[in-house]
Structure formats: structure tokens, C-alpha cells
Enzyme design. Sequence first.
Site, PDB file in Angstrom:
ATOM      1  N   ASP A 285     -89.780  33.158 -12.850  1.00 17.55           N
ATOM      2  CA  ASP A 285     -90.895  33.479 -13.757  1.00 17.55           C
ATOM      3  C   ASP A 285     -90.458  34.358 -14.927  1.00 17.55           C
ATOM      4  OD1 ASP A 285     -92.242  32.095 -11.848  1.00 17.55           O
ATOM      5  OD2 ASP A 285     -93.853  33.537 -11.608  1.00 17.55           O
TER       6      ASP A 285
ATOM      7  N   ASP B 271     -89.385  28.106 -12.049  1.00 13.88           N
ATOM      8  CA  ASP B 271     -90.609  28.140 -12.867  1.00 13.88           C
ATOM      9  C   ASP B 271     -90.482  29.157 -13.989  1.00 13.88           C
ATOM     10  OD1 ASP B 271     -91.699  26.326 -11.048  1.00 13.88           O
ATOM     11  OD2 ASP B 271     -92.538  27.917  -9.801  1.00 13.88           O
TER      12      ASP B 271
END
Length: 685
Positions: free
Chosen positions: A512, A539
Site C-alpha cells: 500500500d 496493492d
Amino acid sequence: MESTQDKARHRRRRLGLTAGVPMALVAAVGLSYGTVFGVFGEDAQPNASAATTAAWADDVADGFASVNALGQNGTYGGRGGETVTVKTLADLEKYATASEPYVIVVAGTITMNPVGKEIKVASDKTIVGSGTSGHIVGGGFFLGQGVHNVIIRNLTIRDSYQGIWNDKDHDFDAVQMDGAHHVWIDHNDLRHMADGLIDVRKDSTNVTVSWNKLGHNNKTFGIGWTENVVTDITIHHNWIHETEQRNPSTDNAAHAHLYNNYLQDDPGTDITSSYGNYSRGRTKMVLENSYFQGFNNPVIKDSTATLVQRGNVFSGTSGRNESGGTAFDPKTYYNYTLDSAADVPAKVKSGAGPRSTIGTATTTAAAATTLTVAQDGSGQYKTVQAAVDAVPANNTSRVVISIKAGTYRETVKIPSSKPHVTLQGTGGSRKDTVIVYNNSAGTAKPGGGTYGTAGSATVAVEADDFQARNLTVSNDFDEKANQNAGGHQAVALRTSADKVFLDSVIITGDQDTLELETAAPDKLGRVYVRNSYVIGNVDFIFGRASAVIDRSVITLKKRWDGTSAGYITAPSTAADRKGFLIANTTVNGDVSAGSFYLGRNWHAGGDAALDPQTTVRNSTLSNAIKSTPWSDMGGFAWKDDRFAEYKNTGPGAGTASGDRPQLTDAQAAGQEIADWLGDWTPTAS
């Protein structure tokens, strides 16, 4: 990001797919351009309105368009007339055909109706794209007998192609002139038209064509169609790329001066050049310091024409390369300066086509305030946050926070009440100024609870019109040392604002890394990342913003335990918005082959109404990318959402299949940078 494990509710699969892509739907160089209203709606001032012009409005033509002839002294377009901004076909046609002079700023995508429509431009007009947002789709412009003093500049004119390569039935050009004079065609991107990109016909003269991208077309540029020998034309610094014929073809031109053009034919593509510069009839041509790469028959002439060559470079060319006879001395008509032919490819590729600095309407802005940060006490503040705190609330002009080289271990938040802030590192490189912290989603907050994903950000941007330049933003949370702690998401940079410009930065973390959001689900949040590095493993580019990563490097990292596995993007896009566009970018990293996905579909909160989108185009992919590069998430099938590629290269690229959707050329024309950015042209300030 917080991944949901909720089972998705059934959604009907959208119809009208090509290799799984909805029909509605160059490390690298170059820019791409596209539409504006299709993303952001008609709230972008659809009617014509007055605009304040900048220095570009005083620009005038060089070459033969600058010569005093036929009662016209040079070419300056609509200078001196009213400046209007148009975003509809009706307004464009109204002002372009008017009898009085106008500077017409095209600030969006205008689609011609019917396809192939050519607006009949009147004299004394400047038609200019606003930055890179001015697009004319499905038609172009016609300059008839006697029309003069016209500038067509900084536009993308594209896509009247009707599916037949050598189309005799659809004479749809980007710019056609029949008997016009004193015309300047400059810094445009002309491509994919049904017939010619530029036609200079029927005794048109005193024309200059400069700094254009002319590409992906059959007939590029025709000059002549007359028995008279009157046309005077200058053609310089154009990038002619992936075109078959008329590059240009020059028939019965009195004086044709071609210099510093770059003609490029890539091997192994669908388009193969049949010839390059052609002097025919009674043309007198001077061809200087141009660069021909891969072209067949790069320079040819008729027995009746003359052609003088000087200083040209031919790389990988074949076939006819001719010259002969005497022509003329261009310097008896106008002054000009030649660039070295060896420098032409780089210079023309970087300089041709629409510019963000042309056509943008500006007013005299207040001078930017500069606040200085230095750990050693030599600045006004010792921490970045202290400088942010000093910015007055609701400031109306730019505040530059100039940060001396060093490592600043702190968290920084730019609240929504402080727009127009720039964080500017002053070191010799973006590695010299580092803002770093190590919070994670599971890190305990001093007042109780944990930070959560969004709260873990080292730098949080909640203010519109934010910029960061020449620095590094890092989250160095140690996953290995904190295996027993929950929540390993650790954001380096979080944005929840509109018009965020990240230029020449490094954004680095693990899971992230870069969170791209909007201030609220119904708010617009556009982000443009350029010439930057984004580094992570899971991600690590995620959120609901409309974001472009352009001309950058995405670096893949191994996990804390040395394994290779991950996802680059996790968009959570609303159905009526654009998601993530990765363009002209390199994906690399010291990870195992076939171990990373390009992305997966994040339906935040299990919201089945979302329509996540990632497009990866014109980029170089390492072998780390899986052959099936998209993945389901949270019980939602990625094939029900918007994921596609277009003309990627490298060992990680692949061909179209049900598991690897590829955009068609027509679909790709609607998924370009301006489609994402709309009426915003990012400029450094």
C-alpha cells in the site's frame, strides 16, 4: 488497503466486448492525448467564454509563412481579436467561420458530426488547443480559396478513419487547404485520418508546417494538385512516424524547404513506408539536416523536379535516395538555424506535438511565497510540517516549501484548507531529500486504537492543487520485525484531493505504498505522476482517484521473507469515473519471473456498484508480470470490471486473449492521458 472478503453480489456481465474489453471503453518517452467530457461531464463550462491570453498568443510563424506576399505581411492569426474558449462543435464552428479575427482556444474534445466534417475556417484566425486538452475527433479543417492568416496550433486531430486503409470514398483530412495562403500549422498531433493528414492544394502558398507529430496514417502530407508552380512551403522539425506515403509528396511547388524533420518507420509493424520525401513535377526542393530511420525509398525525385540534399542522416534505410539539379537558397527568403541532423530524433520526439504551455489561458498571478526548511537551522523551519502549519488557511496563491537535502523523519499532513502548496526538494537529485516514517495500519496511536491504512501515511495530501517535486516519500515500516502485529499496510503517500501533480519523485514502501483517493465518493480526484519511481509489492498503487502514471518506473520488491508475489494496482473506481492509467512507463524489479499481477479489482466495502479500472499502455513490462496479469479480489470477478492493455512491450507483455484483454486502436483513442485529466493541464509551479 483493507481488502474485503465479502462474497460479491451477482452482476450481469457487460456486453459488447473485444477480448474482454468494454467497447465504451514511450523506461519510455512521449505523450498521449484524448477526450475530456466523456469523463468529467458537461460541468466543465460547455459554452464559449472569454479567456485571458498568455505569451503564446504573440507567437508568429517562421519560414515561408512569415514572408510578406499577396498583401499579407507574415502570419499571426487572430491576434488582436477577441479570445474565446470553446468546448462544443457549435461554438468552434461559429467562431472559426466568423468574418472578424478570433483567437479560439479549444479546451476539450470536440467530435465532428457527421464524421468527416471539415469546418470552413475564415481568414484571421488562431485555433489553438488549451495545453494538451484540445482534441478534434472525426474531422478537421478546410481553408478555401483566398483564406489567409490562419494558425492551427497545439491540437490533436484524429480518428476519421473508416476502416479502409487506402480509402477513396472518404476524403476526410485533418487540415486541407485549396488556394489559401499564409497558414501556420504548428505543434499539432495529427493521426489516424481517413485520407490525408495535411493537404496543401490548388496554389496554396506561404505555408509553414513545424513541430507536428504526423503518424499512424496512409497518406501523410500532399502538396500540389495544380499545373501552376506557385506554392512556397517550409516544413521543419516534424516527427513523421508510422506512415506509408506522401511524407510529403510535393508536386509543382515553386520552393519547398524541408529541414530537421525526423522520418521513422519501425520494423515489424502493420505500417510500412513506401517512400519518404518526394519531389515531383517542377518542384524545387531543398532538403537539409533531416534524419531518416528505417524508411524505404527515403528521398525520391521525378526527372522534371530538382532536389538538393545537404547534411541528412540515413539509418537503416533502403531503396531510392536521390538528388539532382539546382534549387534555391532559402536564406534569400527568410532566416533560419539548422540543428545537427544527429540531434534531430531526440529533439523532435521531445518537442513535437501539443505543449502544455501553449493555449493555456492565464491571468497575472501573485508571486509564489517560498518557505524554507532545513534541519540544520539555516531555513525558516526545521520540519516540513512546521512549514505547512505556517501556510495561511485558504491561501489563494502558490506556496512553495523549499526543503534542503536531508532525511526528515516525520509525518506531514497538508489539510484541505491549504491548497496550492508545493513540496520542493533542493538537493541534486530526488534521493537527497527524504520524508520518511514507519507507521502501519496496525501501529498503536498515542490516544488509543490504531492508525488504519489511511492514517499510516507518511505524507497525507488533502488540499487541491498540490505538487511535489525532486524528493522521496517513504514508509519504512519493518514487516519482518513486526510479524505479530496486525495490519501491515503502510502508506508512504496518500492523496485525497484534486489536481495533484507528482513530478520527479520517489514513492517507496512495501504494501500500500501510494494511496490515491478523492475527498469524498462524489468528488473528483485527479492525480498526474510524471518522471517518477513508485516502489512496492502488494496493492501498492490503490484507491478510487482518476490517476495517471506517465513516463515513470514502477519497481517491484520482494516480500519481507524474500518471496516474490504481489499486485501493482488495486483500483476501487466509481462506475462513472476513470481509474488508473499507466502509460509510457517501465515495470521492473529484482523479483522472480511471472510473480506479479498488474492488478486486481478492489470493491471497497464490498460495493458491487463500483467498476474498478486499470489500463496499462505503451509501457515496457519485465518478465515479472504474469501471463494472466489480472486477478479477482474479494469475491468479485475482474472480468466484470475494466482492465486492459495496449501496445505494451518487453518480456512481460502478451497478446490478446480472454485472460489478457487488449484495447483496439479505436478503444485506445478514448483511453489517453487527457481522458483522465480533462480540463486540467498539469504545469510546474
